[in-house]
Structure formats: structure tokens, C-alpha cells
Design an enzyme around this catalytic site. Structure first.
Site, short mmCIF file in Angstrom:
data_model
loop_
_atom_site.label_atom_id
_atom_site.label_comp_id
_atom_site.label_asym_id
_atom_site.label_seq_id
_atom_site.Cartn_x
_atom_site.Cartn_y
_atom_site.Cartn_z
N LYS A 100 -26.63 -40.25 -0.43
CA LYS A 100 -25.63 -39.48 -1.42
C LYS A 100 -24.25 -40.06 -1.84
CE LYS A 100 -27.96 -35.33 0.06
NZ LYS A 100 -27.85 -34.09 0.94
N GLN A 143 -24.16 -30.88 5.16
CA GLN A 143 -25.50 -31.41 5.34
C GLN A 143 -26.54 -30.65 6.32
OE1 GLN A 143 -27.07 -34.20 3.77
NE2 GLN A 143 -28.88 -33.54 4.80
N ASP A 202 -24.20 -27.34 -3.61
CA ASP A 202 -25.98 -27.11 -3.36
C ASP A 202 -26.23 -25.80 -3.85
OD1 ASP A 202 -26.99 -29.22 -2.04
OD2 ASP A 202 -26.22 -28.76 -0.18
#
Ligand code: NAP
Length: 282
Positions: free
Chosen positions: A49, A93, A116
Site C-alpha cells: 500500500k 491494518q 476503508d
């Protein structure tokens, strides 16, 4: 003839467009990632990422915390990132260590920085078919890939296998918002093979290698394989690709299907949040 849904190719196109847009912008978006512990898969994902963000021209910040970090430690970092006007997007994460309450952590993220789309604000808006600040990346990437190949979802019988908050559940909402008739399966589902044979679109997000075998497939469905299963003999999806291939109309490979689309959507969400935040300031 079976058509391969090439997530790698589409994601490259999206990334190149974002790179162009970012080059033309004087201020750059900034993606902040918090990673707790030393899960090897998570470390690979975070590195990828960060690499992708930097390739596009975003600023990137990774905050590594030890596996025994407390909820308070993590929350403190989130509060600082929420307040920092230079930070566009915050990602925690997953998975988090077991002693951490995941819900408490994710809910602390400012919804306008929730890249997200996992906060109840953004998820709720998806459920209500209102526009959230950000959509969850994997389901958004799957829908984008289906759209790219002009696969009509309206009125189609879709089977989503798996009901996680990050893939199965939001994907089922997406599909319903697009007028598909959606069946959701989980580990208690009794007649999965029959449901699968009946479906026109099958999306597997189970996390078991070669779980969907050829006898699950009939009538040339579209098959989307979300699974990423690392085994001693290599990386596999949920779908027994070689034996299922001929029986599908369209199919995603693993790797090169849903995975790269997820990361492209993360990058796109970062840019979209950047634009939203700028419009809120003005
Ligand atoms: P998860 O939270 O472990 O959820 C797995 C789901 O599969 C659960 O809902 C579970 O049902 C269901 N399931 C398990 N066995 C089943 C069975 N025999 N029949 C029907 N359903 C069954 O996993 P996840 O986070 O959604 O991820 C799923 C897979 O996708 C993993 O391999 C993960 O690595 C991969 N993934 C890939 C991407 C990508 O970008 N490509 C992104 C995210 C995840 P219960 O709820 O009843 O337990």
C-alpha cells in the site's frame, strides 16, 4: 469461451489516472496506516500500500506499533491523525491482536478520513444506498471490475459466499443496490452446492483453497474469487481455477483479479476523500 476478468490491467489504468491527477495537484493527499504487531501477511500488505501510494505521488505515513500495544495507545494515534489537517486518509491494518477491540478502534476514525469505509457511518450509508465518504475497497473493486466488462447485475441471481464485515456483507449490499437478487451463504448454509449451481454470479470470500470445485458450477456463471490463501505449495484462491475455468463465462484469476482492484480502490478512495475534505474547507 471463458473471459478472464483482468484486475491487474484495470487497476494499472486506475493507478495511472490517479498519478496524473496527483501530479496536476499542488497539494498531495496523505495516507496514514497503523499496523499493530508483526503478522507477516499484514506487513506485506502495508508495504504494498505504501509503495503504491508513493508511486502515485501521495504522501505516506506508516505507524508501526508493537503487538502488545494497548487500545489507548492505538486510539491516541487515531485521535492525532483525525486532527492533523495534512492527513487525508487513515487505515488500520487488520487483523488486530486479540486483546484489542476492533470495533472500538475502527469507530474512532473520523468518517471523512475512513478510507476503508468500515465505520458505522460509512457502512450505514452504503446499507441505506446513500453515498458514503468511502466505500469498502474490496467490494467496490469487484463492482468496478464487473462494470468494466459490462456485466449486467440488474435482476441477476448472485450468490455471495462469506459474510465478513469487510467483504461479504458490504458486497451483498452493493449488489442489492444494483438490483441483483442476492443470496448470502455462511458456514452454516446447508445446500451450498445447489445454491451455487443455480447462481448467475458467484462470489467466493471464504478463505479456503480450492473450495469451489467444478461440481459447484452450472450454466456458465460469472465467478469472482476473493480468496487469498497462502499455502506451503503457493498462493491459491477459493476457486479450483483450472477445473472450473471452462464452466465459467467470466472468471477472476488469483493473483491478478480482485487483489489489485482492492489496492486501486484504496488509492482512489484516498483521492476522493482528499477532494471531499478540500470542498468542506472551502
Ligand atoms: P473471514 O472473515 O474469515 O470470513 C470468511 C467467511 O466465510 C465467513 O463468513 C464464514 O462463515 C464463511 N465460510 C467459512 N466456511 C464456509 C463454508 N464451508 N461454507 C460457506 N461459508 C463459509 O474472511 P474475509 O476477511 O472475508 O476474507 C475471505 C477471503 O478473502 C480470505 O482468503 C482473505 O484473505 C481474502 N481477502 C482478499 C481480499 C482481496 O483483496 N483479494 C480482501 C479481503 C480478503 P461464518 O461467518 O459462518 O464463519
Amino acid at each position: 469461451m471463458t473471459i478472464i476478468l483482468d484486475g491487474k490491467k484495470l487497476s494499472n489504468k486506475i493507478i495511472e489516472n490517479l498519478k496524473q491527477e496527483t501530479e496536476n495537484s499542488s497539494k498531495k493527499p496523505k495516507l496514514a496506516v497503523i499496523i499493530v504487531g508483526d503478522n507477516p501477511a499484514s506487513q506485506i500488505y502495508v508495504k504494498n500500500k505504501q509503495k503504491q501510494a508513493e508511486y502515485i505521488g501521495y504522501e505516506s505515513l506508516v505507524i508501526p506499533l508493537p503487538k502488545d500495544a494497548t487500545e489507548e495507545n492505538i486510539l491516541e494515534h487515531i485521535y492525532i491523525l483525525n486532527e492533523d489537517t495534512n492527513v487525508t486518509a487513515i487505515l488500520v491494518q487488520l487483523p488486530l491482536p486479540e486483546h484489542i477491540n476492533k470495533q472500538k478502534i475502527l469507530e474512532a476514525i473520523d468518517p471523512v478520513k475512513d478510507v476503508d469505509g468500515f465505520t458505522s457511518y460509512n457502512f450505514g450509508r452504503l446499507a441505506l444506498n446513500y453515498t458514503p465518504y468511502a466505500y469498502p475497497c474490496t467490494p467496490k473493486g469487484i463492482i468496478r471490475l464487473l462494470d468494466e466488462y459490462k456485466i449486467d447485475l440488474d435482476g441477476k441471481k448472485a450468490l455471495v459466499i462469506g459474510r465478513s464485515n469487510i467483504v461479504g456483507k458490504p458486497l451483498a449490499l452493493f449488489l442489492q443496490n444494483r438490483n441483483a437478487t442476492v443470496t448470502m451463504a455462511n458456514s452454516h448454509t446447508q445446500n451450498l452446492k445447489e445454491l451455487s449451481r443455480n447462481a448467475e454470479i458467484i462470489i467466493s470470500a471464504v478463505g479456503k483453497p480450492n473450495f469451489i470445485t467444478a461440481d459447484y458450477i452450472e450454466n456458465k456463471p460469472v465467478i469472482i474469487d476473493v480468496g487469498i490463501n497462502r499455502t506451503p505449495t503457493g498462493l491459491y484462491g477459493d476457486v479450483d481455477y483450472n477445473n472450473v475455468f471452462e464452466k465459467a463465462s467470466y472468471i477472476t484469476p488469483v493473483p491478478g483479479g480482485v487483489g489489485p482492484m482492492t489496492i486501486a480502490m484504496l488509492m482512489e478512495n484516498t483521492y476522493e476523500l482528499f477532494k471531499i475534505q478540500r470542498s468542506l474547507i472551502m
